[in-house]
Scaffold this active site. Structure first.
Site, PDB file in Angstrom:
ATOM      1  N   ASN A 207       0.796  -1.120   0.094  1.00  0.00           N
ATOM      2  CA  ASN A 207      -0.126   0.100  -0.523  1.00  0.00           C
ATOM      3  C   ASN A 207       1.259   1.397   0.149  1.00  0.00           C
ATOM      4  OD1 ASN A 207      -2.825   1.284   0.852  1.00  0.00           O
ATOM      5  ND2 ASN A 207      -1.771   1.536   2.450  1.00  0.00           N
TER       6      ASN A 207
ATOM      7  N   HIS B 153       1.063   4.666   1.585  1.00  0.00           N
ATOM      8  CA  HIS B 153       0.536   6.048   2.382  1.00  0.00           C
ATOM      9  C   HIS B 153       0.857   7.318   2.061  1.00  0.00           C
ATOM     10  CE1 HIS B 153      -2.035   6.935   5.634  1.00  0.00           C
ATOM     11  NE2 HIS B 153      -1.211   8.121   5.948  1.00  0.00           N
TER      12      HIS B 153
HETATM   13  C1  GRF Z   1      -2.865   9.378  -2.987  1.00  0.00           C
HETATM   14  O1  GRF Z   1      -2.060  10.199  -1.526  1.00  0.00           O
HETATM   15  C2  GRF Z   1      -2.915   7.826  -1.398  1.00  0.00           C
HETATM   16  O2  GRF Z   1      -1.847   8.151  -1.477  1.00  0.00           O
HETATM   17  C3  GRF Z   1      -3.960   7.712  -0.878  1.00  0.00           C
HETATM   18  O3  GRF Z   1      -4.410   8.211  -1.534  1.00  0.00           O
HETATM   19  C4  GRF Z   1      -4.476   9.603  -2.911  1.00  0.00           C
HETATM   20  C5  GRF Z   1      -4.541   9.343  -4.372  1.00  0.00           C
HETATM   21  O4  GRF Z   1      -4.157   8.783  -4.894  1.00  0.00           O
HETATM   22  N1  GRF Z   1      -3.997   6.188   0.059  1.00  0.00           N
HETATM   23  P1  GRF Z   1      -4.470   8.341  -6.881  1.00  0.00           P
HETATM   24  O5  GRF Z   1      -4.454   9.770  -7.495  1.00  0.00           O
HETATM   25  O6  GRF Z   1      -6.295   8.147  -7.148  1.00  0.00           O
HETATM   26  O7  GRF Z   1      -3.564   7.197  -6.798  1.00  0.00           O
END
Ligand code: GRF
Length: 202
Positions: free
Chosen positions: A104, A106
């Site tokens: 994952n 984060h």
């Molecule tokens: C990111 O900051 C990720 O770490 C989090 O959701 C956000 C959006 O990610 N968990 P994405 O543009 O959908 O990949």
């Protein structure tokens, strides 16, 4: 060929960073499938544009069988499950079947600003109001504890006094897009060993 499933809940910019790394030959694997947590998210569109198989596993339809449905789709088909902006929590058999094979990303430096209910802009909001001068992002293995598995890679990002949560999110995301493909690359090349809950990277 090393195969991965990417799970997403939103815009899928992290998914895009994996797609681009594969296209640029910085990552040697195949995205076998994308699983979205709901219809209509742009991550699914990105998969479609690339001709990647996609599925929707919606909590509304699957309830507490959501993780089992994802296991059904991925078992025997992929070597690694990548949570890339995926907001549901995986539980049950999938954690055993894919032990040390789910990662994952984060958007903070774990163990700070993480855990249940710490996702999306809430993380950056909490970072800003705490007054810390640095935040960042973390790629880690997934286990039963939310954001609690062994840390693979982290990257530091400065926090400025004037930052809004959106500005900070953008600065962190830029680093996420480098970190996630890098972690996948290490796994595909078998460069990570987990010892006593910590990773040793070759
Ligand atoms: C990111 O900051 C990720 O770490 C989090 O959701 C956000 C959006 O990610 N968990 P994405 O543009 O959908 O990949």
């Amino acid at each position: 060929m090393f195969k991965i499933a990417v799970l997403a809940s939103g815009g899928g910019t992290n998914l895009q960073s994996i797609i681009d790394s594969i296209d640029n030959e910085n990552l040697n694997c195949k995205i076998e499938m994308v699983i979205g947590s709901k219809e209509g998210i742009y991550a699914l569109e990105r998969a479609k544009l690339k001709g990647i198989k996609s599925y929707v596993v919606n909590k509304k339809d699957y309830g507490d069988k959501t993780s089992d449905r994802i296991l059904e789709l991925t078992k025997g088909k992929v070597d690694l499950i990548v949570l890339a902006g995926y907001l549901s929590i995986l539980q049950g058999n999938i954690l055993r079947e894919f032990k040390d094979r789910i990662i994952n990303i984060h958007p903070s430096l774990i163990p700070s600003f993480c855990g249940p209910k710490m996702y999306g802009l809430k993380v950056h909001e909490a970072v800003i109001s705490s007054g810390v001068k640095y935040t960042g992002c973390t790629v880690h293995f997934v286990n039963e504890e939310v954001d609690g598995g062994a840390i693979i890679l982290q990257e530091v990002v400065p926090v400025y006094f004037e930052d809004t949560k959106e500005e900070l999110q953008k600065r962190v995301l830029e680093k996420e897009h480098i970190l996630l493909p890098k972690a996948i690359d290490l796994i595909t090349r078998n460069k990570i060993e987990i010892i006593n809950g910590k990773t040793r990277i070759e």
